[in-house]
Design an enzyme around this catalytic site. Structure first.
Site, PDB file in Angstrom:
ATOM      1  N   ARG A  69       0.817  -1.215   0.000  1.00  0.00           N
ATOM      2  CA  ARG A  69       0.000   0.000   0.000  1.00  0.00           C
ATOM      3  C   ARG A  69       0.847   1.260   0.000  1.00  0.00           C
ATOM      4  NH1 ARG A  69      -2.948   1.823  -2.707  1.00  0.00           N
ATOM      5  NH2 ARG A  69      -3.995  -0.196  -2.613  1.00  0.00           N
ATOM      6  N   LYS A 121       0.409  25.012  -3.565  1.00  0.00           N
ATOM      7  CA  LYS A 121      -0.823  24.308  -3.193  1.00  0.00           C
ATOM      8  C   LYS A 121      -0.592  22.798  -3.332  1.00  0.00           C
ATOM      9  CE  LYS A 121      -3.637  28.217  -4.647  1.00  0.00           C
ATOM     10  NZ  LYS A 121      -4.603  28.746  -5.637  1.00  0.00           N
ATOM     11  N   LYS A 158       2.866  40.118  -2.624  1.00  0.00           N
ATOM     12  CA  LYS A 158       1.440  40.174  -2.950  1.00  0.00           C
ATOM     13  C   LYS A 158       0.796  41.387  -2.299  1.00  0.00           C
ATOM     14  CE  LYS A 158       0.654  35.329  -4.011  1.00  0.00           C
ATOM     15  NZ  LYS A 158      -0.348  34.244  -3.942  1.00  0.00           N
ATOM     16  N   GLU A 176       3.064  40.664  -7.485  1.00  0.00           N
ATOM     17  CA  GLU A 176       1.724  40.400  -8.003  1.00  0.00           C
ATOM     18  C   GLU A 176       1.001  41.732  -8.215  1.00  0.00           C
ATOM     19  OE1 GLU A 176      -1.623  37.342  -6.601  1.00  0.00           O
ATOM     20  OE2 GLU A 176      -1.520  39.113  -5.320  1.00  0.00           O
ATOM     21  N   ASP A 190      -2.466  39.025 -12.005  1.00  0.00           N
ATOM     22  CA  ASP A 190      -3.496  38.285 -11.285  1.00  0.00           C
ATOM     23  C   ASP A 190      -4.877  38.527 -11.886  1.00  0.00           C
ATOM     24  OD1 ASP A 190      -4.610  36.698  -9.197  1.00  0.00           O
ATOM     25  OD2 ASP A 190      -5.136  38.518  -8.110  1.00  0.00           O
TER      26      ASP A 190
END
Length: 275
Positions: A97, A132, A164, A193, A214
């Protein structure tokens, strides 16, 4: 980027999580029983994670042997055999597994990246991943992204500046933030950004190395490319989907960042069969 030591640590943690005090079901098999088997794929995709799978079995018992029919980055066809394996039956059953979890996740990530990369192969754009990622598996997923033909953005918060909106507000403006970044770490790239053409001009004037556009519309992206004229790298970000990707790439931006490369991953359907 990812090292053998990184892989060993991730695999050890995964095995500890799965085995705990011991694999009670594997103990139903005699300790002296040897076995062989294979790992196969039920669907097409891009292979990634072979070193992780090998480490899973070999950390349990170094006598486990894997022979791969394909390598990381190779295209797979459905029903093909990825590798054959042999060793103590208990070790093969216990490691199954964990080995498949790494292979399925990373092959799924590489397959997703390959799909996106193929769609924009007619342009010069580079597709980037983001932060992410699954917690603890960032290096592994970012490695998989490169196996699929895309590229890495920052590895973390430490290797480049990404200024940002909140950073800009706290620093007192775009120029002030860029100036501070150059003082803090002159050798690190600085990206800013921006949300409109006015902020784009401020970032250019401040000397940003890369500018993240953006949620710009397609006309605004084309205008930004023309206005920038190579003075900084331009990265499109936000609302990048399978449907919008090609049109964004064709505006002429240098880079497109896509959270879905590592966030919306479907595991490749693999299985292990004992002979």
């Amino acid at each position: 980027m990812i090292t053998a030591d990184d892989i060993a640590k991730l695999v050890a943690l995964a095995l500890s999580e799965d085995i705990g005090a011991g694999d009670v079901t594997a103990e139903l098999v005699g300790s002296d029983v040897q076995a062989s088997g294979s790992i196969v794929t039920r669907e097409s995709g891009i292979l990634c994670g072979t070193a992780f799978a090998a480490a899973a079995f070999q950390q349990i018992d170094p006598s486990c042997h894997l022979e791969w029919a394909a390598q990381d980055g190779d295209a797979l066809t459905a029903s093909s055999t990825l590798c054959t394996l042999s060793g103590p039956a208990r070790a093969l059953l216990t490691g199954e597994r964990t080995a498949l979890n790494f292979l399925q996740l990373l092959s799924g990530t590489a397959t997703t990246a390959s799909h996106y990369a193929a769609r924009v192969a007619h342009t010069r754009v580079k597709l980037l991943d983001t932060r992410k990622t699954l917690p603890g598996l960032r290096l592994a997923q970012k490695y998989a992204v490169t196996c699929g033909g895309c590229h890495n953005h920052r590895i973390g918060l430490f290797d480049a500046f990404l200024i940002k909106e909140n950073h800009i507000l706290a620093a007192g403006g775009i120029a002030e933030a860029v100036t501070a970044a150059r003082k803090v770490s002159p050798d690190k790239p600085v990206e800013v950004e921006v949300e409109n053409e006015h902020e784009l001009e401020q970032a250019l004037t401040a000397g940003a190395d890369r500018i993240m556009l953006d949620n710009f519309t397609l006309p605004a992206l084309r205008n930004a490319v023309a206005h920038t004229a190579g003075r900084a790298e331009l990265e499109a970000s936000g609302n990048v989907t399978n449907e919008t990707l090609v049109a964004i790439a064709e505006t002429g931006v240098d880079l497109i960042s896509i959270g879905a490369l590592t966030k919306h991953v479907k595991a490749l359907d693999l299985s292990m069969r004992i002979d």
